[in-house]
Enzyme design. Structure first.
Site, mmCIF file in Angstrom:
data_model
loop_
_atom_site.group_PDB
_atom_site.id
_atom_site.type_symbol
_atom_site.label_atom_id
_atom_site.label_comp_id
_atom_site.label_asym_id
_atom_site.label_seq_id
_atom_site.Cartn_x
_atom_site.Cartn_y
_atom_site.Cartn_z
ATOM 1 N N HIS A 1 14.963 12.332 -7.836
ATOM 2 C CA HIS A 1 16.251 13.139 -6.802
ATOM 3 C C HIS A 1 17.151 13.789 -7.807
ATOM 4 C CE1 HIS A 1 14.186 11.494 -3.561
ATOM 5 N NE2 HIS A 1 14.946 10.637 -3.227
ATOM 6 N N THR B 1 0.855 -1.310 0.143
ATOM 7 C CA THR B 1 0.249 0.033 0.134
ATOM 8 C C THR B 1 0.733 1.348 -0.092
ATOM 9 O OG1 THR B 1 0.029 -0.340 2.470
ATOM 10 C CG2 THR B 1 -2.167 -0.960 1.174
ATOM 11 N N ARG C 1 15.832 17.978 1.276
ATOM 12 C CA ARG C 1 14.742 17.603 0.850
ATOM 13 C C ARG C 1 13.907 18.791 0.155
ATOM 14 N NH1 ARG C 1 13.143 12.732 0.336
ATOM 15 N NH2 ARG C 1 13.154 12.105 2.649
ATOM 16 N N CYS D 1 17.812 5.452 -2.355
ATOM 17 C CA CYS D 1 17.374 5.936 -3.520
ATOM 18 C C CYS D 1 18.387 6.957 -4.190
ATOM 19 C CB CYS D 1 15.626 6.470 -3.486
ATOM 20 S SG CYS D 1 15.520 7.293 -1.945
ATOM 21 N N SER E 1 8.424 12.412 -2.429
ATOM 22 C CA SER E 1 7.806 10.889 -2.479
ATOM 23 C C SER E 1 8.897 10.136 -1.747
ATOM 24 C CB SER E 1 7.403 10.666 -3.763
ATOM 25 O OG SER E 1 8.678 10.522 -4.689
HETATM 26 N N1 NAP Z 1 9.699 6.278 -1.080
HETATM 27 C C1 NAP Z 1 11.147 6.191 -1.692
HETATM 28 O O1 NAP Z 1 11.651 6.793 -2.557
HETATM 29 C C2 NAP Z 1 11.985 4.836 -1.275
HETATM 30 C C3 NAP Z 1 13.339 4.868 -2.214
HETATM 31 C C4 NAP Z 1 13.685 3.624 -1.539
HETATM 32 C C5 NAP Z 1 13.730 3.113 -0.489
HETATM 33 N N2 NAP Z 1 12.784 3.498 0.254
HETATM 34 C C6 NAP Z 1 12.451 2.621 1.447
HETATM 35 O O2 NAP Z 1 11.382 1.656 1.156
HETATM 36 C C7 NAP Z 1 10.344 1.296 1.970
HETATM 37 C C8 NAP Z 1 9.110 1.760 1.536
HETATM 38 O O3 NAP Z 1 8.957 3.116 1.299
HETATM 39 P P1 NAP Z 1 7.629 3.942 1.109
HETATM 40 O O4 NAP Z 1 8.001 5.128 0.362
HETATM 41 O O5 NAP Z 1 6.826 3.016 0.114
HETATM 42 O O6 NAP Z 1 7.065 4.130 2.405
HETATM 43 P P2 NAP Z 1 5.440 4.060 2.841
HETATM 44 O O7 NAP Z 1 4.712 4.748 1.877
HETATM 45 O O8 NAP Z 1 5.535 4.633 4.469
HETATM 46 O O9 NAP Z 1 4.996 2.588 3.061
HETATM 47 C C9 NAP Z 1 5.268 1.686 3.778
HETATM 48 C C10 NAP Z 1 4.443 0.132 3.647
HETATM 49 O O10 NAP Z 1 5.015 -0.596 4.842
HETATM 50 C C11 NAP Z 1 3.785 -1.218 5.165
HETATM 51 N N3 NAP Z 1 3.716 -1.496 6.664
HETATM 52 C C12 NAP Z 1 4.166 -0.863 7.955
HETATM 53 N N4 NAP Z 1 4.062 -1.398 8.924
HETATM 54 C C13 NAP Z 1 3.748 -2.747 8.577
HETATM 55 C C14 NAP Z 1 3.340 -3.889 9.240
HETATM 56 N N5 NAP Z 1 3.484 -3.873 10.674
HETATM 57 N N6 NAP Z 1 3.311 -5.093 8.634
HETATM 58 C C15 NAP Z 1 3.009 -5.057 7.253
HETATM 59 N N7 NAP Z 1 3.385 -3.923 6.766
HETATM 60 C C16 NAP Z 1 3.685 -2.831 7.361
HETATM 61 C C17 NAP Z 1 2.453 -0.107 5.177
HETATM 62 O O11 NAP Z 1 1.300 -0.626 5.092
HETATM 63 P P3 NAP Z 1 0.193 0.195 5.944
HETATM 64 O O12 NAP Z 1 -0.539 1.061 4.646
HETATM 65 O O13 NAP Z 1 -1.040 -1.021 6.035
HETATM 66 O O14 NAP Z 1 0.727 0.782 6.764
HETATM 67 C C18 NAP Z 1 3.058 0.478 3.592
HETATM 68 O O15 NAP Z 1 2.577 -0.374 2.658
HETATM 69 C C19 NAP Z 1 10.905 2.058 3.224
HETATM 70 O O16 NAP Z 1 11.633 1.095 4.107
HETATM 71 C C20 NAP Z 1 11.742 3.131 2.476
HETATM 72 O O17 NAP Z 1 12.746 3.619 3.492
HETATM 73 C C21 NAP Z 1 11.962 4.397 0.025
#
Ligand code: NAP
Length: 350
Positions: free
Chosen positions: A237, A11, A230, A143, A173
């Site tokens: 980026h 999600t 940011r 990233c 994002s």
């Molecule tokens: N955004 C970027 O550009 C980017 C780039 C590289 C790496 N990352 C890394 O990739 C990961 C995801 O980033 P994001 O930006 O997509 O974050 P996000 O939008 O906050 O999404 C986090 C996801 O983790 C799920 N989650 C949280 N707690 C959980 C639990 N206890 N059990 C199962 N699922 C759980 C959430 O589900 P719910 O909706 O149910 O809470 C959501 O689907 C992070 O570790 C981040 O550091 C992000």
């Protein structure tokens, strides 16, 4: 062929890009979508706050979300879990036999976990076999680091890279969804993203390091200092890089090195490989996030704004841009899994 996979964190912002790209992937097919326990049993199309262009892929909209299971139903998983959930779940899943391709930072610096940008160091992937687990964890770099690794990789063999000073201008994002929405940031910037500069300084030498079977990875020797900000851009980026080369180069030679770079031989022509991999922008007006971040379906990077900082051709300034959610996260992880498949590493697949 379709290899069943699970998306963990489906999600979130990165999870949505996994869903978007895997909905019509030639190798991988989504079987299970996992999010936090509150969403369990709800159809994906109802639970997700969809932030991608268009609508939720039709094949996934009705799929009911699962809470994190005790054991994964598929041998391959793509993870975009929050840092806390990643720390709790990924290692047990890998211990039980799954190959987990993760975007979270949790395991990036673990000694036997390959930290992979396929075109740069896909040859590190077999390092995963040394993990003391039935399966494996393979990590995507931060990233911001992904774009820098791709921009420096073509320069190292020809000119040597001694050091980099980098200022990153990172999109909203990159902070993930906050209460279901993008981070609020308008007419302002955050001058330091906590922990980001340290991640870049740790991860880049690992990616650019040398590894061979049975050996410990030798990190690249590189003097790197970063400032990570940011800025009010939605996706993409941008990095302003000052690089010091070991041998002198001309602007034409640097442009040529970037334009001709297509990565390691083993990682060419994977299903998602972009052509070209690096777009070279002449002049100082590009690259820019909005018009250029989607090049190569978000998997290509752009390099431009090249200008000399000395008269000997050893110090140069350039700007590089990459899509944080695609090349820097989900798209990069899928490309890495394609490379692992090409190398015959994935369990239960021909
Ligand atoms: N955004 C970027 O550009 C980017 C780039 C590289 C790496 N990352 C890394 O990739 C990961 C995801 O980033 P994001 O930006 O997509 O974050 P996000 O939008 O906050 O999404 C986090 C996801 O983790 C799920 N989650 C949280 N707690 C959980 C639990 N206890 N059990 C199962 N699922 C759980 C959430 O589900 P719910 O909706 O149910 O809470 C959501 O689907 C992070 O570790 C981040 O550091 C992000």
């Amino acid at each position: 062929m379709s290899i069943p996979v699970t998306v963990l964190g489906a999600t979130g912002l990165v999870g949505q890009v996994f869903c978007e790209r895997l909905a019509s992937h030639p190798l991988f097919q989504i079987e299970t979508l996992v999010a936090g326990p509150e969403s369990a049993g709800i159809p994906y199309g109802e639970a997700v706050r969809w932030k991608r262009p268009g609508t939720v892929p039709r094949s996934l909209a009705g799929l009911r979300l699962a809470a994190p299971p005790e054991r994964l139903p598929t041998a391959i998983a793509f993870s975009s879990l929050s840092p806390e959930a990643s720390a709790a779940l990924e290692a047990p899943y890998a211990d039980a036999g799954a190959w987990v391709f993760t975007n979270a930072a949790t395991h990036r610096m673990d000694p036997d976990v390959p930290l992979v940008v396929p075109e740069v160091n896909g040859d590190h992937l077999p390092q995963a076999l040394a993990q003391d687990r039935a399966g494996a964890i393979v990590a995507n770099p931060n990233c911001t680091t992904v774009g820098l690794a791709l921009a420096l990789a073509p320069l190292r063999p020809r000119f040597g890279v001694q050091g980099v000073r980098v200022v990153s201008l990172q999109a909203r994002s990159g902070a993930g969804l906050i209460h279901g929405e993008f981070m609020e940031l308008e007419d302002d910037l955050h001058p330091e993203i906590p922990g980001e500069a340290a991640k870049m300084a740790q991860e880049l030498p690992k990616i650019l390091g040398a590894w061979s079977s049975g050996q410990r990875l030798q990190p690249a020797e590189l003097d790197i200092r970063a400032t990570c900000m940011r800025v009010p851009v939605t996706h993409g980026h941008t990095l302003c890089v000052d690089v010091t080369l070991s041998a002198p180069a001309t602007a034409a030679e640097l442009h040529d090195a970037w334009a001709k770079f297509d990565g390691l031989a083993g990682e060419r022509a994977l299903p998602s490989t972009p052509r070209p991999l690096i777009h070279v922008d002449q002049g100082l007006a590009a690259p820019r996030p909005r018009p250029h971040r989607d090049r190569g379906d978000g998997l290509a990077i752009s390099v431009g704004g090249l200008s000399p900082l000395d008269t000997e051709g050893r110090q140069w300034r350039f700007v590089t841009l990459s899509h944080n959610l695609v090349r820097g996260a989900a798209g990069g992880a899928i490309l890495t899994a394609e490379a692992a498949h090409r190398r015959g590493l994935l369990p239960g697949t021909p």
